[in-house]
Design a protein around this motif. Sequence first.
Motif, PDB file in Angstrom:
ATOM      1  N   ASP A 280       4.457   5.492  24.807  1.00 45.20           N
ATOM      2  CA  ASP A 280       4.655   6.754  24.105  1.00 45.20           C
ATOM      3  C   ASP A 280       5.461   6.292  22.750  1.00 45.20           C
ATOM      4  O   ASP A 280       6.208   5.550  22.641  1.00 45.20           O
ATOM      5  CB  ASP A 280       5.563   7.771  24.745  1.00 45.20           C
ATOM      6  N   GLY A 281       4.995   7.388  21.751  1.00 38.05           N
ATOM      7  CA  GLY A 281       6.120   7.416  20.515  1.00 38.05           C
ATOM      8  C   GLY A 281       5.535   6.068  19.581  1.00 38.05           C
ATOM      9  O   GLY A 281       6.154   5.696  18.694  1.00 38.05           O
ATOM     10  N   GLN A 282       4.319   5.778  19.624  1.00 39.52           N
ATOM     11  CA  GLN A 282       3.852   4.778  18.712  1.00 39.52           C
ATOM     12  C   GLN A 282       3.394   5.213  17.277  1.00 39.52           C
ATOM     13  O   GLN A 282       2.921   6.434  17.045  1.00 39.52           O
ATOM     14  CB  GLN A 282       2.622   4.040  19.118  1.00 39.52           C
ATOM     15  N   VAL A 283       3.969   4.638  16.379  1.00 41.69           N
ATOM     16  CA  VAL A 283       3.881   5.019  14.853  1.00 41.69           C
ATOM     17  C   VAL A 283       3.292   4.017  14.168  1.00 41.69           C
ATOM     18  O   VAL A 283       3.198   2.999  14.262  1.00 41.69           O
ATOM     19  CB  VAL A 283       5.045   5.039  14.176  1.00 41.69           C
ATOM     20  N   LEU A 284       2.257   4.534  13.085  1.00 40.18           N
ATOM     21  CA  LEU A 284       1.548   3.678  12.267  1.00 40.18           C
ATOM     22  C   LEU A 284       2.351   3.807  11.049  1.00 40.18           C
ATOM     23  O   LEU A 284       2.848   4.607  10.270  1.00 40.18           O
ATOM     24  CB  LEU A 284       0.105   4.364  12.113  1.00 40.18           C
ATOM     25  N   ASN A 285       2.648   2.514  10.622  1.00 42.66           N
ATOM     26  CA  ASN A 285       3.298   2.095   9.268  1.00 42.66           C
ATOM     27  C   ASN A 285       2.134   1.880   8.252  1.00 42.66           C
ATOM     28  O   ASN A 285       1.727   0.995   8.042  1.00 42.66           O
ATOM     29  CB  ASN A 285       4.172   0.996   9.466  1.00 42.66           C
ATOM     30  N   VAL A 286       1.942   3.049   7.315  1.00 42.55           N
ATOM     31  CA  VAL A 286       0.907   2.927   6.497  1.00 42.55           C
ATOM     32  C   VAL A 286       1.461   2.471   4.993  1.00 42.55           C
ATOM     33  O   VAL A 286       2.423   3.022   4.527  1.00 42.55           O
ATOM     34  CB  VAL A 286       0.163   4.242   6.001  1.00 42.55           C
ATOM     35  N   ILE A 287       1.026   1.628   4.364  1.00 40.20           N
ATOM     36  CA  ILE A 287       1.536   1.059   3.137  1.00 40.20           C
ATOM     37  C   ILE A 287       0.313   1.112   2.301  1.00 40.20           C
ATOM     38  O   ILE A 287      -0.671   0.301   2.418  1.00 40.20           O
ATOM     39  CB  ILE A 287       2.260  -0.273   3.181  1.00 40.20           C
ATOM     40  N   TRP A 288       0.393   1.382   1.067  1.00 38.56           N
ATOM     41  CA  TRP A 288      -0.592   1.417   0.090  1.00 38.56           C
ATOM     42  C   TRP A 288      -0.326   0.768  -1.320  1.00 38.56           C
ATOM     43  O   TRP A 288       1.029   0.996  -1.754  1.00 38.56           O
ATOM     44  CB  TRP A 288      -1.382   2.662  -0.029  1.00 38.56           C
ATOM     45  N   THR A 289      -1.135   0.341  -2.220  1.00 42.84           N
ATOM     46  CA  THR A 289      -0.841  -0.052  -3.387  1.00 42.84           C
ATOM     47  C   THR A 289      -1.687   0.848  -4.455  1.00 42.84           C
ATOM     48  O   THR A 289      -2.831   1.021  -4.449  1.00 42.84           O
ATOM     49  CB  THR A 289      -1.452  -1.455  -3.637  1.00 42.84           C
ATOM     50  N   ASN A 290      -0.736   1.411  -5.492  1.00 38.50           N
ATOM     51  CA  ASN A 290      -1.416   2.283  -6.550  1.00 38.50           C
ATOM     52  C   ASN A 290      -2.023   1.758  -7.337  1.00 38.50           C
ATOM     53  O   ASN A 290      -1.827   0.417  -7.587  1.00 38.50           O
ATOM     54  CB  ASN A 290      -0.137   3.273  -6.921  1.00 38.50           C
ATOM     55  N   ARG A 291      -2.722   2.513  -8.306  1.00 34.77           N
ATOM     56  CA  ARG A 291      -3.474   1.887  -9.264  1.00 34.77           C
ATOM     57  C   ARG A 291      -2.620   1.058 -10.540  1.00 34.77           C
ATOM     58  O   ARG A 291      -3.158   0.516 -11.324  1.00 34.77           O
ATOM     59  CB  ARG A 291      -4.341   2.830  -9.623  1.00 34.77           C
ATOM     60  N   ASP A 292      -1.329   1.412 -10.427  1.00 36.60           N
ATOM     61  CA  ASP A 292      -0.446   0.749 -11.270  1.00 36.60           C
ATOM     62  C   ASP A 292       0.198  -0.323 -10.654  1.00 36.60           C
ATOM     63  O   ASP A 292       1.166  -0.959 -11.353  1.00 36.60           O
ATOM     64  CB  ASP A 292       0.553   1.680 -12.006  1.00 36.60           C
ATOM     65  N   HIS A 293      -0.273  -0.713  -9.593  1.00 35.82           N
ATOM     66  CA  HIS A 293       0.334  -2.021  -8.821  1.00 35.82           C
ATOM     67  C   HIS A 293       1.623  -1.289  -8.201  1.00 35.82           C
ATOM     68  O   HIS A 293       2.313  -2.418  -7.668  1.00 35.82           O
ATOM     69  CB  HIS A 293       0.616  -3.190  -9.386  1.00 35.82           C
ATOM     70  N   SER A 294       2.065  -0.333  -8.307  1.00 38.27           N
ATOM     71  CA  SER A 294       3.337   0.072  -7.540  1.00 38.27           C
ATOM     72  C   SER A 294       2.901   0.563  -6.237  1.00 38.27           C
ATOM     73  O   SER A 294       1.630   0.468  -5.796  1.00 38.27           O
ATOM     74  CB  SER A 294       3.982   1.397  -8.088  1.00 38.27           C
TER      75      SER A 294
ATOM     76  N   VAL B  70       3.114   7.575  10.232  1.00 38.98           N
ATOM     77  CA  VAL B  70       2.367   8.435  10.528  1.00 38.98           C
ATOM     78  C   VAL B  70       2.285   8.519  12.293  1.00 38.98           C
ATOM     79  O   VAL B  70       2.047   7.412  12.830  1.00 38.98           O
ATOM     80  CB  VAL B  70       1.053   8.190  10.198  1.00 38.98           C
ATOM     81  N   GLY B  71       2.658   9.454  12.835  1.00 36.05           N
ATOM     82  CA  GLY B  71       2.767   9.455  14.511  1.00 36.05           C
ATOM     83  C   GLY B  71       3.470  10.521  14.750  1.00 36.05           C
ATOM     84  O   GLY B  71       3.847  11.408  14.068  1.00 36.05           O
ATOM     85  N   PRO B  72       4.188  10.605  16.013  1.00 34.67           N
ATOM     86  CA  PRO B  72       3.762   9.585  17.010  1.00 34.67           C
ATOM     87  C   PRO B  72       2.447   9.880  17.771  1.00 34.67           C
ATOM     88  O   PRO B  72       1.852  10.720  17.932  1.00 34.67           O
ATOM     89  CB  PRO B  72       4.885   9.767  17.978  1.00 34.67           C
TER      90      PRO B  72
END
Length: 320
Positions: free
Chosen positions: A188-202, A208-210
């Motif tokens: 129970d309570g599993q979470v997704l760690n979403v990381i993205w790179t913006n178009r200026d490289h930041s 997201v979850g659980p």
Amino acid sequence: MIQKFFNVGVLVGLVTLAGYVVIGCSESALTEKIDEPVTINLLATSPETGGTVSATADLRIVFDSAPKSVIVDGIPAIILNNTALVPIGDLPDVIPGTEKSVIIEWRNPDNSVAGAKTITFTVLDPPIDRFTFPNFVVVEPSPGAMLPSNQSFNLTFDQGVRAVTVNGVAATGSGLNWTVSLTLQEGDGQVLNVIWTNRDHSTGSRAVGPYVIRDPDVTLPVIVAGTVRDGDANIDPARINASGFRFDFNEPVTGSIKLTDEAGADLNWIATVAARTATLTPVVGQELANETVYKIEIDVRDGSGNPAQWTITFVTIPKE
């Protein structure tokens, strides 16, 4: 008189010969002029090397004549007569506040290579209309769902991004839409760690979850203990008539159990299937007899719907 005609003839011949020479030279010169390639030269750029430019402005390139095509770091330019334009924000890897080097390549009207030039300038500010950062990401399946450990997720951003990882796994896609397949730990309570790179490289991130992670149960129920086993040939009917039959399973089940004679006729013993146990209680007038073949038919399924059936055949002992 003869001498006069001779002089006139010579004069006409010389004029004719001169005409041929002039015509020949003219044709040669014309041919040479047509075959000569036209080379387009770059005159100026705005910004020029060492200059600055707003990220919302255009890179302006001026030639001495209209080129066939102009490419800047892989981006085709818009050509207006002898001027080529490329929006700064359309160039790859634009990082506000840093120097940007670009390669300008152009072609002659006959599509031959005319030249290439590298210029370097500083971008003063971000192109706001192109580098708006994501405010949210929608993930499907939605949080709160019960999912198997091997699951694919679809991610939709409100602004385009360069790259995405989820729990360290690179997603595939581009712009607004990305997909990733994960192997998650059950629980129970599993979470997704979403990381993205913006178009200026930041970068940006969001948890997201659980989610509830459960792999589907595909294991059939198993009998772990029973009053009789299939093939038993020395069953005392008196003992069974006193206490009945009991069968225990490895997990809770529902279903049916019945006792029949060798031909399959139901003896209508009282049957109960509850939790992990199935029982048969004797009925007066339907007791087991000696030296007789009987069958017990069990048909159950577990909480995941996995079915299991058994036909247990046994023989009672002869009467002493």
